[in-house]
Write a protein that holds these residues in place. Structure first.
Motif, PDB file in Angstrom:
ATOM      1  N   UNK A   1       0.665  -1.238   0.060  1.00 20.23           N
ATOM      2  CA  UNK A   1       0.069   0.054  -0.019  1.00 20.23           C
ATOM      3  C   UNK A   1       0.810   1.225   0.001  1.00 20.23           C
ATOM      4  N   UNK A   2       1.945   1.265   0.651  1.00 19.19           N
ATOM      5  CA  UNK A   2       2.769   2.344   0.769  1.00 19.19           C
ATOM      6  C   UNK A   2       4.008   2.540   0.136  1.00 19.19           C
TER       7      UNK A   2
ATOM      8  N   UNK B   1      -7.917   0.560   9.980  1.00 21.72           N
ATOM      9  CA  UNK B   1      -6.705  -0.165   9.672  1.00 21.72           C
ATOM     10  C   UNK B   1      -6.259   0.699   8.244  1.00 21.72           C
ATOM     11  N   UNK B   2      -7.284   0.848   7.225  1.00 21.42           N
ATOM     12  CA  UNK B   2      -7.105   1.418   5.979  1.00 21.42           C
ATOM     13  C   UNK B   2      -6.897   2.966   6.210  1.00 21.42           C
ATOM     14  N   UNK B   3      -7.499   3.555   7.112  1.00 22.57           N
ATOM     15  CA  UNK B   3      -7.206   4.929   7.474  1.00 22.57           C
ATOM     16  C   UNK B   3      -5.807   5.157   8.048  1.00 22.57           C
TER      17      UNK B   3
ATOM     18  N   UNK C   1      -3.565   7.694   6.483  1.00 21.41           N
ATOM     19  CA  UNK C   1      -2.869   8.874   7.298  1.00 21.41           C
ATOM     20  C   UNK C   1      -1.523   8.924   7.653  1.00 21.41           C
ATOM     21  N   UNK C   2      -0.770   7.900   7.197  1.00 17.22           N
ATOM     22  CA  UNK C   2       0.630   7.687   7.356  1.00 17.22           C
ATOM     23  C   UNK C   2       1.135   7.328   8.794  1.00 17.22           C
ATOM     24  N   UNK C   3       0.273   6.754   9.308  1.00 16.22           N
ATOM     25  CA  UNK C   3       0.810   6.257  10.603  1.00 16.22           C
ATOM     26  C   UNK C   3       1.793   5.218  10.615  1.00 16.22           C
ATOM     27  N   UNK C   4       1.753   4.477   9.470  1.00 18.94           N
ATOM     28  CA  UNK C   4       2.833   3.406   9.206  1.00 18.94           C
ATOM     29  C   UNK C   4       3.930   3.786   8.194  1.00 18.94           C
TER      30      UNK C   4
ATOM     31  N   UNK D   1       8.438  10.506   5.326  1.00 18.49           N
ATOM     32  CA  UNK D   1       9.260   9.330   5.048  1.00 18.49           C
ATOM     33  C   UNK D   1       9.403   8.969   3.856  1.00 18.49           C
ATOM     34  N   UNK D   2       8.821   9.235   2.796  1.00 16.79           N
ATOM     35  CA  UNK D   2       9.033   8.705   1.436  1.00 16.79           C
ATOM     36  C   UNK D   2       7.747   7.566   1.175  1.00 16.79           C
ATOM     37  N   UNK D   3       6.826   7.612   2.026  1.00 14.23           N
ATOM     38  CA  UNK D   3       5.566   6.574   1.814  1.00 14.23           C
ATOM     39  C   UNK D   3       4.502   7.297   1.385  1.00 14.23           C
ATOM     40  N   UNK D   4       3.949   6.437   0.072  1.00 16.42           N
ATOM     41  CA  UNK D   4       2.635   7.238  -0.368  1.00 16.42           C
ATOM     42  C   UNK D   4       1.842   6.155  -0.422  1.00 16.42           C
TER      43      UNK D   4
END
Lengths: 342, 607
Positions: B368-369, B576-578, B582-585, B590-593
């Motif tokens: 996902x990220x 969890x999807x949210x 929202x970028x909690x993980x 950080x570089x995660x999209x």
């Protein structure tokens, strides 16, 4: 009966394969020709010098004897005719017919005995001549050939004078006469080291002949001739074949000792002689370049080498590369047509 | 019982008699009589000794140099002239000796580098030799059977269970085209196995695909970057496989250790070329291979069928391509087909399992990220994929490749643990896959300024403090420490392999020495580079261990507390999807999209 022509060298890179290839190229009827090697013929590059090596190219119809792992190693297509009960490091030996011309890789019988067994098996394939390509400086398996070609050259010694002297010694030893012993002889197996002399009572030798069935090294042989010179009458010396004398370790000294022995009244000869057909010469040698740490191709003066060797030898001297295929071929054909001693 | 042999051993060399001494010891232990002569014995003296002892075998050794060939050839000639050649067996050994060389010199055998003492003993005893390392049946690894998945950290377990509950609850009653195709694929496989025509199922399947794939089923056209493999190509591949497998002797890399299993990745685009790479990898000791599919395969709905080759990196997943790969593998080779990141994740698991794969790869968070798939879509697909994997009893690793995008290790680990715990809830067997890499986070914080050991060990320590689960660092180990220089890359890879072995992990994935910087297809020789290097590093390490500095323990605790903190935030979020959106993980910073492929395709189904 198959005529066996051996091509042996005094050293690596003296032109054995080039000489063999010249005979193959000139051979008019491939089906009458078989080719094998007592070593391994097939490297593109010398494993020590890194310089290119000549390859064997066989035409359709020729017979080859080679090891299992070499069957598909060249570009020629080989048809297996017979698997021999003989093993070499590259697998079982096979008699094959060349079905499509091309390069072959040969690793054949590598001892005198296995070469003999191979020849016996070739009998049924209507082969007239078997060419036995040598390996390095190896000579022992050549003891059974009918005619021998000795390849020598700059790779053995870059001093042409010394090379000629050695060739003279080889010629002398190979041309020792055949001796047939009628009376009981003292049988000697091997004289490898001086200690072996103690086994026999040479000083009290009353036999007319001493027959050597094994290997005679130059050191014990020198001592032996000294001992025998004290005997009231010199016994004759008979060697099983002249090849064993070529392996003595010092050809020049051996030829001098035998000449001296004969001069003093001794009789020296061989039980099974073989014909020296030609001495081929190769002015090429690999020269080690210390600066680059590599071998480079180098040549001696070919004219000088040929004229010096020819002037010293009774045997025809051939520079295969300069004189072409015909010179060596004619000599071999004369031998095949009846001039071989065996 | 073997008849006692009389063996003369002669080092015709001033120094190099070590090999003969070792062989002599083994021969004596086997009950043979031996005579080892000094290096200064002449050929004549050796032959005389053979005669005196009535020896039946002679072993000589010699290093190669100009003139040495003639020396050895003369030795054989003297044996022949002495009438001994037919009575004894004679072999030569040395660093440059090969069978061709032995043939040239007139020996019966030649023993070069890599010859074992046992091989020389077999020669003396006149029996056929099978290399010990070949004779030993190579172990087929089970990566999960030694683990109980017991959690040691109560709070983390509690948070993970809470999040798993949220995910399962959220995904209930939801489906996607990916799940629809996976179910249809199962039905198609069953129909095919029953010898029935699956045309109507395929028609239905095509309706759930993107146009480029749908056209394959409706118009017979292929993806523009693929073509069918021709019969002649498949026949040639079959011939190649027959020949190669007849010669194949798989070796074991591990020396005295029982693990890790060593995996390599393939995905040249062409199944034939892949198989060539696989056979090279197997021959040089790889225990497992990982299938890489094209990047467009992750964002294109649906799979084609047939034997197909792809003109760029990544080998297309089709039932036939997978079967083709499977047919090439040794029985001992583990096979992983990745399903982790795209809109075809559930169907990949189905196809992989039916083709005989041992492992797959699923990670909802990374997919996902960092993998480009919409979080909601991958969440619903991921849950179903895990259910499929559990049903097929097929373990899968949970990768943390988002670290390479810049996501800190503790966030990536939190995501990995969420998926791993979800898998346990669903009866599956997850394998943790932390990276051994010089990631952006590591570079920014200088975690590897001094060494590559401490931070990698810290990751393993942190995970082990949480759960008893198999760990498979990857993918590949040493990521971002390798350069375009093959020796450097091989050394870096093998040192990371030694570190992984020292940590006692279950498996590792390694790169080829040109993998990180290859301008085109990976060269087979570069695969050999790293496999040989890894073998040598395992030989070097044996059962010894690599000791980290005190820093490792400190970083381990920081990772652990970071994981706990992230999990608490995710649990707090409740959706969890949210949490992913929202970028909690892993944040954009950080570089995660959050990915976009498959966005808006999740739909509700009636119970």
């Amino acid at each position: 009966m198959i005529k066996k022509i051996g091509i042996a060298g005094t050293a690596k890179n003296t032109g054995k394969t080039t000489a063999t290839m010249s005979l193959i190229s000139r051979w008019p009827s491939p089906a009458s020709l078989a080719v094998t090697s007592i070593g391994y013929d097939g490297e593109e590059i010398d494993n020590v010098t890194n310089l290119p090596k000549p390859r064997l190219h066989l035409t359709t119809g020729s017979i080859v004897v080679t090891a299992e792992k070499c069957l598909n190693a060249g570009s020629a297509v080989l048809e297996k005719l017979e698997k021999l009960e003989l093993q070499v490091p590259l697998g079982s030996l096979f008699i094959c017919r060349v079905r499509r011309s091309g390069l072959v890789v040969l690793a054949g019988p590598n001892s005198k005995k296995t070469l003999e067994q191979t020849v016996a098996c070739l009998d049924k394939y209507n082969v007239r001549v078997l060419l036995v390509d040598g390996a390095l400086n190896r000579l022992a398996p050549m003891g059974i050939v009918d005619g021998l070609i000795i390849a020598t050259g700059a790779s053995r010694n870059t001093n042409i004078e010394e090379l000629a002297q050695e060739a003279q010694a080889i010629e002398f030893l190979l041309n020792l006469p055949q001796l047939t012993i009628q009376e009981p002889a003292l049988h000697v197996t091997n004289l490898l080291i001086e200690r072996n002399l103690k086994v026999y009572s040479f000083a009290d030798c009353t036999h007319s002949f001493i027959e050597f069935s094994g290997m005679v090294d130059i050191k014990p042989f020198t001592r032996l001739t000294e001992t025998l010179s004290q005997c009231p009458s010199l016994p004759g010396l008979v060697f099983s074949n002249p090849i064993k004398l070529l392996l003595c370790g010092d050809l020049l000294k051996m030829s001098l000792l035998i000449r001296d022995y004969c001069r003093e009244g001794g009789n020296v000869g061989v039980r099974s002689p073989l014909s020296l057909l030609s001495v081929t010469i190769n002015p090429f040698y690999p020269l080690y370049n210390k600066a680059n740490r590599e071998f480079v191709k180098s040549w001696l003066d070919a004219d000088e080498m040929w004229s010096t060797m020819s002037s010293r030898l009774k045997t025809p001297v051939v520079d295969v590369v300069r004189q072409g295929e015909d010179a060596l071929y004619q000599l071999v054909m004369e031998a095949v047509n009846g001039k071989c001693q065996n | 019982m073997t008849v006692s042999k009389k063996v003369v051993l002669a080092p015709m060399d001033p120094v190099h008699d070590i090999g003969l001494k070792m062989i002599r010891r083994a021969l004596n232990e086997a009950g043979h009589q031996t005579w080892l002569y000094p290096p200064d014995y002449s050929a004549q003296e050796i032959i005389n000794a053979i005669i005196e002892h009535k020896a039946d075998t002679v072993l000589v050794s010699r290093t190669l140099g100009y003139g040495v060939e003639e020396l050895l050839a003369r030795f054989v000639d003297l044996l022949d002239a002495a009438g001994l050649r037919e009575k004894i067996r004679v072999a030569v050994g040395g660093m440059a000796i090969r069978p061709e060389f032995a043939a040239e010199l007139g020996f019966d055998a030649g023993f070069g580098p890599g010859t074992t003492v046992e091989e020389a003993v077999a020669f003396v005893e006149g029996r056929e030799y099978t290399l010990a390392e070949y004779a030993t049946q190579k172990k087929r690894y089970d990566l999960t059977s030694d683990y109980h998945y017991t959690f040691h950290h109560a709070n983390i377990k509690k948070l993970l269970d809470q999040i798993a509950g949220q995910i399962l609850s959220w995904s209930q009653g939801k489906s996607s085209p990916g799940i629809g195709r996976a179910l249809l694929r199962q039905a198609i496989i069953e129909e095919n196995q029953a010898g029935k025509d699956a045309a109507s199922l395929k028609k239905e399947y095509a309706r759930l695909c993107d146009e480029v794939i749908s056209n394959y089923y409706t118009k017979g056209t292929l993806h523009p970057q693929t073509r069918r493999l021709e019969k002649s190509e498949l026949d040639a591949l079959s011939d190649y496989l027959k020949l190669t497998n007849s010669r194949m002797r798989a070796i074991d890399l591990r020396h005295t250790r029982s693990k890790p299993a060593v995996f390599v990745q393939y995905g040249t685009g062409c199944p034939s070329l892949d198989i060539g790479h696989i056979k090279v990898a197997e021959a040089w000791g790889a225990d497992g291979v990982v299938h890489f599919d094209p990047s467009w395969g992750a964002r294109t709905e649906g799979f084609m069928e047939g034997y197909q080759t792809h003109q760029e990196d990544g080998s297309v997943i089709t039932p036939e391509n997978l079967q083709c790969i499977k047919s090439s593998l040794l029985d001992t080779t583990l096979w992983q087909v990745r399903a982790h990141r795209g809109v075809n994740t559930p169907e990949t698991v189905v196809l992989a399992a039916n083709a005989g794969a041992d492992l797959t790869k699923i990670n909802i968070v990374y997919g996902s990220l960092g993998g480009g798939t919409d979080p909601e879509r991958l969440l619903v697909d991921g849950v179903q994929s895990i259910k499929f994997a559990a049903g097929y009893n097929m373990p899968f690793d949970v990768v943390t490749n988002e670290e390479l995008s810049g996501v800190p290790a503790h966030k990536a680990f939190a995501g990995m643990l969420i998926v791993a715990n979800l898998a346990l809830q669903l009866g599956a067997q997850p394998i943790l896959q932390p990276l051994f890499c010089n990631s952006p986070e590591v570079m920014i914080n200088g975690y590897m300024n001094d060494n590559y050991i401490d931070f990698n060990i810290a990751k393993i320590l942190a995970l082990r403090e949480i759960v008893d689960a198999p760990i498979w660092p990857g993918a590949p180990i040493g990521f971002l420490t390798q350069t375009e220089e093959r020796v450097q890359s091989s050394v870096s890879t093998c040192l990371h392999a030694a570190l992984a072995a020292s940590c006692g992990v279950e498996a590792i994935s390694i790169a080829s020495s040109d993998e990180a910087y290859s301008g085109g297809p990976i060269a087979a020789a570069s695969r050999v580079d790293t496999l040989k290097a890894v073998k040598e590093s395992f030989r070097f390490l044996g059962k010894a261990k690599i000791a980290p500095t005190e820093q490792a323990a400190q970083w381990s605790q920081e990772i652990l507390s970071g994981i706990e903190k992230v999990l608490a935030q995710v649990a707090q979020e409740g959706d969890f999807a949210q949490s992913l959106y929202k970028g909690l993980l892993g944040t954009r910073e950080d570089g995660a999209y959050p990915g976009r492929a498959g966005r808006g395709t999740v739909y509700k189904v009636h119970a």
